[in-house]
Scaffold this motif. Structure first.
Motif, PDB file in Angstrom:
ATOM      1  N   SER A  33       0.845  -1.195   0.000  1.00  0.00           N
ATOM      2  CA  SER A  33       0.000   0.000   0.000  1.00  0.00           C
ATOM      3  C   SER A  33       0.881   1.245   0.000  1.00  0.00           C
ATOM      4  N   GLU A  34       0.265   2.359  -0.327  1.00  0.00           N
ATOM      5  CA  GLU A  34       0.963   3.646  -0.291  1.00  0.00           C
ATOM      6  C   GLU A  34       1.480   3.911   1.123  1.00  0.00           C
ATOM      7  N   ALA A  35       0.670   3.593   2.112  1.00  0.00           N
ATOM      8  CA  ALA A  35       1.067   3.809   3.510  1.00  0.00           C
ATOM      9  C   ALA A  35       2.273   2.952   3.873  1.00  0.00           C
ATOM     10  N   GLN A  36       2.335   1.718   3.390  1.00  0.00           N
ATOM     11  CA  GLN A  36       3.478   0.852   3.691  1.00  0.00           C
ATOM     12  C   GLN A  36       4.767   1.418   3.116  1.00  0.00           C
ATOM     13  N   VAL A  37       4.690   1.942   1.905  1.00  0.00           N
ATOM     14  CA  VAL A  37       5.878   2.513   1.268  1.00  0.00           C
ATOM     15  C   VAL A  37       6.316   3.772   2.020  1.00  0.00           C
ATOM     16  N   ARG A  38       5.373   4.613   2.370  1.00  0.00           N
ATOM     17  CA  ARG A  38       5.713   5.834   3.119  1.00  0.00           C
ATOM     18  C   ARG A  38       6.284   5.502   4.497  1.00  0.00           C
ATOM     19  N   GLU A  39       5.719   4.502   5.162  1.00  0.00           N
ATOM     20  CA  GLU A  39       6.245   4.085   6.463  1.00  0.00           C
ATOM     21  C   GLU A  39       7.664   3.542   6.323  1.00  0.00           C
ATOM     22  N   LYS A  40       7.911   2.805   5.265  1.00  0.00           N
ATOM     23  CA  LYS A  40       9.253   2.265   5.026  1.00  0.00           C
ATOM     24  C   LYS A  40      10.239   3.408   4.788  1.00  0.00           C
ATOM     25  N   MET A  41       9.798   4.434   4.068  1.00  0.00           N
ATOM     26  CA  MET A  41      10.654   5.595   3.837  1.00  0.00           C
ATOM     27  C   MET A  41      11.044   6.250   5.163  1.00  0.00           C
ATOM     28  N   LEU A  42      10.081   6.398   6.063  1.00  0.00           N
ATOM     29  CA  LEU A  42      10.358   7.006   7.372  1.00  0.00           C
ATOM     30  C   LEU A  42      11.295   6.130   8.203  1.00  0.00           C
ATOM     31  N   ALA A  43      11.037   4.843   8.209  1.00  0.00           N
ATOM     32  CA  ALA A  43      11.880   3.928   8.981  1.00  0.00           C
ATOM     33  C   ALA A  43      13.310   3.916   8.444  1.00  0.00           C
ATOM     34  N   LEU A  44      13.443   3.921   7.131  1.00  0.00           N
ATOM     35  CA  LEU A  44      14.782   3.901   6.535  1.00  0.00           C
ATOM     36  C   LEU A  44      15.513   5.220   6.737  1.00  0.00           C
ATOM     37  N   LEU A  45      14.785   6.321   6.867  1.00  0.00           N
ATOM     38  CA  LEU A  45      15.435   7.595   7.154  1.00  0.00           C
ATOM     39  C   LEU A  45      16.087   7.546   8.533  1.00  0.00           C
ATOM     40  N   GLU A  46      15.424   6.931   9.494  1.00  0.00           N
ATOM     41  CA  GLU A  46      16.010   6.796  10.830  1.00  0.00           C
ATOM     42  C   GLU A  46      17.248   5.906  10.789  1.00  0.00           C
ATOM     43  N   VAL A  47      17.178   4.811  10.051  1.00  0.00           N
ATOM     44  CA  VAL A  47      18.336   3.922   9.895  1.00  0.00           C
ATOM     45  C   VAL A  47      19.490   4.680   9.244  1.00  0.00           C
ATOM     46  N   ALA A  48      19.169   5.432   8.201  1.00  0.00           N
ATOM     47  CA  ALA A  48      20.196   6.188   7.476  1.00  0.00           C
ATOM     48  C   ALA A  48      20.841   7.244   8.379  1.00  0.00           C
ATOM     49  N   ARG A  49      20.029   7.940   9.178  1.00  0.00           N
ATOM     50  CA  ARG A  49      20.587   8.941  10.101  1.00  0.00           C
ATOM     51  C   ARG A  49      21.565   8.291  11.078  1.00  0.00           C
ATOM     52  N   GLU A  50      21.177   7.149  11.617  1.00  0.00           N
ATOM     53  CA  GLU A  50      22.050   6.435  12.549  1.00  0.00           C
ATOM     54  C   GLU A  50      23.355   6.032  11.862  1.00  0.00           C
ATOM     55  N   GLN A  51      23.260   5.544  10.643  1.00  0.00           N
ATOM     56  CA  GLN A  51      24.461   5.130   9.916  1.00  0.00           C
ATOM     57  C   GLN A  51      25.374   6.314   9.625  1.00  0.00           C
ATOM     58  N   VAL A  52      24.802   7.411   9.179  1.00  0.00           N
ATOM     59  CA  VAL A  52      25.598   8.583   8.817  1.00  0.00           C
ATOM     60  C   VAL A  52      26.262   9.189  10.039  1.00  0.00           C
ATOM     61  N   THR A  53      25.543   9.293  11.134  1.00  0.00           N
ATOM     62  CA  THR A  53      26.133   9.890  12.329  1.00  0.00           C
ATOM     63  C   THR A  53      27.169   8.970  12.977  1.00  0.00           C
ATOM     64  N   ALA A  54      27.087   7.675  12.705  1.00  0.00           N
ATOM     65  CA  ALA A  54      28.068   6.737  13.257  1.00  0.00           C
ATOM     66  C   ALA A  54      29.376   6.743  12.466  1.00  0.00           C
ATOM     67  N   GLU A  55      29.359   7.294  11.291  1.00  0.00           N
ATOM     68  CA  GLU A  55      30.559   7.299  10.442  1.00  0.00           C
ATOM     69  C   GLU A  55      31.584   8.315  10.919  1.00  0.00           C
TER      70      GLU A  55
END
Length: 106
Positions: free
Chosen positions: A84-106
């Protein structure tokens, strides 16, 4: 007066750093999203990496995240996936948090 100037320079440096982290996190999120969608539509290896690069490039079409969503959503619909559209948008939000953690850990 130099104390004020030092504080102003420190704030400008922090702002620049925050903007750089945000840019890198968005790019990383787009890559992760592209790899996730590639997996959903049956791509792997070099094809998945190429798809992820296409998702990253789609972010430069217009301001905000909507261009990225529109690109992956069109591909999801084109393949007839049951996401669903909501699932894709939720995945985008979840992956943004993962990406922030990865970038700040570098």
């Amino acid at each position: 007066m130099t104390n004020f100037n030092d504080r102003e320079k420190a704030q400008e440096a922090k702002y620049a750093n925050d903007q750089e982290i945000a840019f890198k996190a968005n790019a990383r999120r787009n890559k992760l999203l592209g790899l996730w969608v590639a997996e959903q539509i049956g791509l792997s290896g070099d094809d998945a990496a190429a798809y992820a690069r296409d998702v990253i490039a789609s972010d430069f079409e217009k301001p905000g995240d909507e261009d990225v969503f529109e690109k992956v959503w069109a591909d999801v619909q084109g393949k007839g996936l049951s996401l669903s559209e909501a699932q894709v948008r939720e995945k985008m939000l979840a992956l943004l948090e993962v990406a922030r953690e990865q970038v700040t850990a570098e």
